[in-house]
Design a protein around this motif. Structure first.
Motif, PDB file in Angstrom:
ATOM      1  N   LYS A 139       0.827  -1.208   0.000  1.00 42.65           N
ATOM      2  CA  LYS A 139       0.000   0.000   0.000  1.00 42.65           C
ATOM      3  C   LYS A 139       0.860   1.257   0.000  1.00 42.65           C
ATOM      4  O   LYS A 139       0.507   2.264  -0.609  1.00 42.65           O
ATOM      5  CB  LYS A 139      -0.946  -0.003   1.200  1.00 42.65           C
ATOM      6  N   ALA A 140       2.008   1.207   0.701  1.00 39.89           N
ATOM      7  CA  ALA A 140       2.899   2.368   0.746  1.00 39.89           C
ATOM      8  C   ALA A 140       3.507   2.663  -0.613  1.00 39.89           C
ATOM      9  O   ALA A 140       4.109   3.730  -0.810  1.00 39.89           O
ATOM     10  CB  ALA A 140       4.004   2.129   1.784  1.00 39.89           C
ATOM     11  N   GLY A 141       3.349   1.754  -1.573  1.00 42.75           N
ATOM     12  CA  GLY A 141       3.871   1.980  -2.917  1.00 42.75           C
ATOM     13  C   GLY A 141       3.270   3.183  -3.623  1.00 42.75           C
ATOM     14  O   GLY A 141       3.812   3.633  -4.634  1.00 42.75           O
ATOM     15  N   ILE A 142       2.158   3.726  -3.112  1.00 43.97           N
ATOM     16  CA  ILE A 142       1.569   4.915  -3.752  1.00 43.97           C
ATOM     17  C   ILE A 142       2.201   6.206  -3.241  1.00 43.97           C
ATOM     18  O   ILE A 142       1.928   7.275  -3.768  1.00 43.97           O
ATOM     19  CB  ILE A 142       0.037   4.981  -3.578  1.00 43.97           C
ATOM     20  N   PHE A 143       3.054   6.127  -2.211  1.00 48.80           N
ATOM     21  CA  PHE A 143       3.713   7.322  -1.675  1.00 48.80           C
ATOM     22  C   PHE A 143       4.775   7.811  -2.671  1.00 48.80           C
ATOM     23  O   PHE A 143       5.348   7.025  -3.419  1.00 48.80           O
ATOM     24  CB  PHE A 143       4.377   7.033  -0.324  1.00 48.80           C
ATOM     25  N   ARG A 144       5.045   9.131  -2.633  1.00 50.28           N
ATOM     26  CA  ARG A 144       6.040   9.724  -3.525  1.00 50.28           C
ATOM     27  C   ARG A 144       7.007  10.602  -2.727  1.00 50.28           C
ATOM     28  O   ARG A 144       6.618  11.234  -1.745  1.00 50.28           O
ATOM     29  CB  ARG A 144       5.365  10.584  -4.602  1.00 50.28           C
ATOM     30  N   ALA A 145       8.223  10.653  -3.208  1.00 48.63           N
ATOM     31  CA  ALA A 145       9.248  11.484  -2.565  1.00 48.63           C
ATOM     32  C   ALA A 145       8.788  12.938  -2.511  1.00 48.63           C
ATOM     33  O   ALA A 145       8.285  13.471  -3.498  1.00 48.63           O
ATOM     34  CB  ALA A 145      10.552  11.381  -3.352  1.00 48.63           C
ATOM     35  N   GLY A 146       8.943  13.557  -1.345  1.00 46.21           N
ATOM     36  CA  GLY A 146       8.632  14.972  -1.201  1.00 46.21           C
ATOM     37  C   GLY A 146       7.158  15.313  -1.190  1.00 46.21           C
ATOM     38  O   GLY A 146       6.794  16.484  -1.104  1.00 46.21           O
ATOM     39  N   LYS A 147       6.293  14.307  -1.275  1.00 45.39           N
ATOM     40  CA  LYS A 147       4.842  14.557  -1.305  1.00 45.39           C
ATOM     41  C   LYS A 147       4.201  14.060  -0.004  1.00 45.39           C
ATOM     42  O   LYS A 147       4.762  13.210   0.698  1.00 45.39           O
ATOM     43  CB  LYS A 147       4.191  13.837  -2.490  1.00 45.39           C
ATOM     44  N   THR A 148       3.014  14.577   0.267  1.00 46.19           N
ATOM     45  CA  THR A 148       2.293  14.197   1.480  1.00 46.19           C
ATOM     46  C   THR A 148       1.833  12.744   1.406  1.00 46.19           C
ATOM     47  O   THR A 148       1.227  12.328   0.419  1.00 46.19           O
ATOM     48  CB  THR A 148       1.063  15.103   1.669  1.00 46.19           C
ATOM     49  N   ALA A 149       2.121  11.976   2.462  1.00 44.48           N
ATOM     50  CA  ALA A 149       1.701  10.574   2.574  1.00 44.48           C
ATOM     51  C   ALA A 149       0.966  10.432   3.907  1.00 44.48           C
ATOM     52  O   ALA A 149       1.568  10.645   4.962  1.00 44.48           O
ATOM     53  CB  ALA A 149       2.898   9.642   2.515  1.00 44.48           C
ATOM     54  N   ILE A 150      -0.311  10.098   3.867  1.00 39.47           N
ATOM     55  CA  ILE A 150      -1.152  10.059   5.060  1.00 39.47           C
ATOM     56  C   ILE A 150      -1.528   8.609   5.359  1.00 39.47           C
ATOM     57  O   ILE A 150      -1.924   7.878   4.445  1.00 39.47           O
ATOM     58  CB  ILE A 150      -2.435  10.889   4.838  1.00 39.47           C
ATOM     59  N   CYS A 151      -1.402   8.193   6.617  1.00 36.14           N
ATOM     60  CA  CYS A 151      -1.897   6.862   7.006  1.00 36.14           C
ATOM     61  C   CYS A 151      -2.819   7.030   8.206  1.00 36.14           C
ATOM     62  O   CYS A 151      -2.400   7.509   9.259  1.00 36.14           O
ATOM     63  CB  CYS A 151      -0.756   5.909   7.348  1.00 36.14           C
ATOM     64  N   SER A 152      -4.097   6.631   8.028  1.00 34.44           N
ATOM     65  CA  SER A 152      -5.064   6.792   9.115  1.00 34.44           C
ATOM     66  C   SER A 152      -5.283   5.499   9.892  1.00 34.44           C
ATOM     67  O   SER A 152      -6.127   5.449  10.777  1.00 34.44           O
ATOM     68  CB  SER A 152      -6.398   7.323   8.582  1.00 34.44           C
ATOM     69  N   ASP A 153      -4.520   4.452   9.568  1.00 28.26           N
ATOM     70  CA  ASP A 153      -4.575   3.239  10.392  1.00 28.26           C
ATOM     71  C   ASP A 153      -3.929   3.566  11.741  1.00 28.26           C
ATOM     72  O   ASP A 153      -2.790   4.018  11.789  1.00 28.26           O
ATOM     73  CB  ASP A 153      -3.832   2.090   9.704  1.00 28.26           C
ATOM     74  N   PRO A 154      -4.650   3.338  12.858  1.00 29.44           N
ATOM     75  CA  PRO A 154      -4.094   3.707  14.167  1.00 29.44           C
ATOM     76  C   PRO A 154      -2.837   2.915  14.533  1.00 29.44           C
ATOM     77  O   PRO A 154      -2.042   3.370  15.353  1.00 29.44           O
ATOM     78  CB  PRO A 154      -5.227   3.399  15.150  1.00 29.44           C
ATOM     79  N   VAL A 155      -2.671   1.739  13.915  1.00 30.87           N
ATOM     80  CA  VAL A 155      -1.477   0.928  14.202  1.00 30.87           C
ATOM     81  C   VAL A 155      -0.795   0.627  12.865  1.00 30.87           C
ATOM     82  O   VAL A 155      -0.900  -0.479  12.331  1.00 30.87           O
ATOM     83  CB  VAL A 155      -1.856  -0.385  14.926  1.00 30.87           C
ATOM     84  N   PRO A 156      -0.095   1.605  12.294  1.00 34.49           N
ATOM     85  CA  PRO A 156       0.456   1.402  10.953  1.00 34.49           C
ATOM     86  C   PRO A 156       1.579   0.375  10.960  1.00 34.49           C
ATOM     87  O   PRO A 156       2.390   0.355  11.898  1.00 34.49           O
ATOM     88  CB  PRO A 156       0.988   2.786  10.570  1.00 34.49           C
ATOM     89  N   PRO A 157       1.646  -0.491   9.962  1.00 33.88           N
ATOM     90  CA  PRO A 157       2.763  -1.432   9.884  1.00 33.88           C
ATOM     91  C   PRO A 157       4.091  -0.685   9.766  1.00 33.88           C
ATOM     92  O   PRO A 157       4.171   0.357   9.112  1.00 33.88           O
ATOM     93  CB  PRO A 157       2.480  -2.224   8.599  1.00 33.88           C
ATOM     94  N   GLN A 158       5.115  -1.215  10.418  1.00 37.21           N
ATOM     95  CA  GLN A 158       6.442  -0.579  10.360  1.00 37.21           C
ATOM     96  C   GLN A 158       6.940  -0.504   8.926  1.00 37.21           C
ATOM     97  O   GLN A 158       7.644   0.452   8.552  1.00 37.21           O
ATOM     98  CB  GLN A 158       7.427  -1.371  11.231  1.00 37.21           C
ATOM     99  N   SER A 159       6.562  -1.489   8.089  1.00 35.17           N
ATOM    100  CA  SER A 159       7.016  -1.507   6.695  1.00 35.17           C
ATOM    101  C   SER A 159       6.549  -0.248   5.954  1.00 35.17           C
ATOM    102  O   SER A 159       7.270   0.292   5.108  1.00 35.17           O
ATOM    103  CB  SER A 159       6.495  -2.751   5.985  1.00 35.17           C
TER     104      SER A 159
END
Length: 429
Positions: A183-203
């Motif tokens: 799922k983190a594969g949609i993140f981009r360098a220098g851009k906003t990456a939001i995770c609303s899972d209260p217990v986000p995986p360390q990966s």
């Protein structure tokens, strides 16, 4: 060169026949090559949303708030219940057949001899449609995972991962760490990456840090608090107080709403949205098939819960509805889901099971579901289990047996809910 279809149904039939043979081919090289040949690019901010559960709700809330603020908003959301056009929305309205056909033609012209799956082809077509529709902001929902999903050939300005749970293990892995990385594969360098899972995986955290994304975590960078009447959002530099609860019901909707507000906070310079527009947007948001309670009696609830995480939320919502003497379940599922986990999560409330087969080679049969119910759900007084060929028959049986104070919950695969929606639509004509 054979002549291309001129209508949307003919186009969809061609894509289905052409790609019946195409297995999910992991890798984005083909899709990216066609995208580049199409010169497909967005000139407005793009928000991308992935997650096991909650991504549709988050997209719908963003669309609703941004429309209230007067922006031109494009939305790609899936799958569809009754009409393919539901997947592409322009300013809250379904895209027209003519718009979709024009974009299908554009993909076909650029594709050459590059094979594309149904999902890849339609994703490029809808992105093309939205890129040429004069939008101020575009919201894209990821289908499966993230890293290798066709939507990920687009670079998002804000990427949201709503929740990380176990689903689609054949493709994504069978641990939250493995799925979090996808799922983190949609993140981009220098851009906003939001995770609303209260217990986000360390990966997920590690990947965001490794590529230099600007990671916003629930509880660290943004959070919410609420009482019975209203709730508050707090972000890095923006507070929103005295908010109404979203009209979408359910246990996790404040997590989803908080992610949407974090995205608006990240884009507040390009796309300012006022307090009243946020309030109205949340109160008026609609999303079919997500704890959708239909008007009339008996109560009918439609919910596309098809994994244990979603089924547990559905079970909790049923518990909050007040007393109903009996609950009838119309349930159908794909074979590769954690069916035992879904049944276990729902067994507290279901008295009568109306199990259904589905029009897909991947579906479990009603008899297979029945065998699992008998093992997983402890014996209940007056419990019944009945099997049907399709959702319309299962729903008709439930309607014929239930009292006006009882309730029917239709859940499981999208195809279960879509089958009941179609049956209700045809019977109302």
């Amino acid at each position: 060169m054979s002549t291309l279809p001129t209508t949307l149904p003919a186009w969809l039939a061609l894509l289905e026949s052409r790609h019946a043979e195409t297995v999910i081919n992991m890798g984005l090289e083909r899709v990216r090559a066609v995208k580049d040949r199409m010169a497909l690019a967005f000139t407005c901010p793009v928000i991308m949303v992935a997650g096991t559960n909650g991504k549709g709700s988050t997209c719908a809330m963003l669309e609703s708030m941004l429309l209230r603020a007067g922006y031109n908003v494009g939305l790609y959301i899936k799958p569809h219940f009754l009409d393919f056009n539901e997947r592409a929305r322009v300013n809250g309205e379904l895209a027209s057949d003519a718009q979709l056909v024009a974009s299908f033609n554009a993909v076909e012209a650029a594709r050459g001899d590059t094979p594309l799956t149904y999902f890849e082809f339609t994703t490029l077509a809808i992105c093309h449609l939205l890129a040429h529709a004069g939008m101020d902001v575009v919201i894209l929902e990821v289908g499966l995972g993230g890293r290798l999903d066709a939507v990920n050939v687009i670079d998002a300005d804000v990427a949201i991962v709503t929740s990380v749970d176990i689903d689609h293990t054949d493709y994504l892995g069978d641990t939250r760490e493995a799925i979090g990385f996808e799922k983190a594969g949609i993140f981009r360098a220098g851009k906003t990456a939001i995770c609303s899972d209260p217990v986000p995986p360390q990966s997920l955290i590690d990947h965001a840090n490794a590529i230099g994304a600007d990671l916003w975590l629930m509880g660290r960078d943004f959070n919410y608090a609420g009482d019975k009447q209203q709730w508050n959002y707090g972000g890095r530099s923006q507070r929103r107080n005295a908010l109404a609860y979203p009209s979408l019901r359910g246990a996790n909707q404040l997590l989803n709403a908080s992610a949407a507000l974090a995205a608006l906070e990240a884009l507040r310079l390009e796309l300012p949205v006022g307090a009243q527009e946020v309030r109205t947007g949340l109160v008026t948001v609609e999303l079919p098939g997500r704890f959708q309670v239909l008007p009339g009696r008996p109560s009918v609830i439609l919910d596309v819960a098809h994994n244990p995480h979603a089924a547990a939320a559905l079970n909790q919502n049923l518990g909050n509805m007040g007393f109903h003497p009996y609950t009838y379940a119309v349930f159908g599922s794909m074979h590769d889901k954690d069916i035992d986990g879904v049944i276990a999560a729902m067994s507290e409330h279901v008295d009568h099971w109306c199990l259904t087969g589905l029009p897909s080679p991947r579906a479990a049969t009603a008899a297979e579901l029945a065998a699992k119910v008998q093992i997983v759900q402890p014996e209940r007084p007056e419990r019944t289990i009945n099997c049907f060929d399709d959702p319309a028959q299962a729903y008709a049986n439930a309607m014929s047996r239930c009292g006006e104070n009882d309730r029917i919950v239709v859940f499981g695969s999208f195809l279960t809910v879509a089958g009941v929606m179609a049956a209700r639509k045809s019977s109302s004509h």
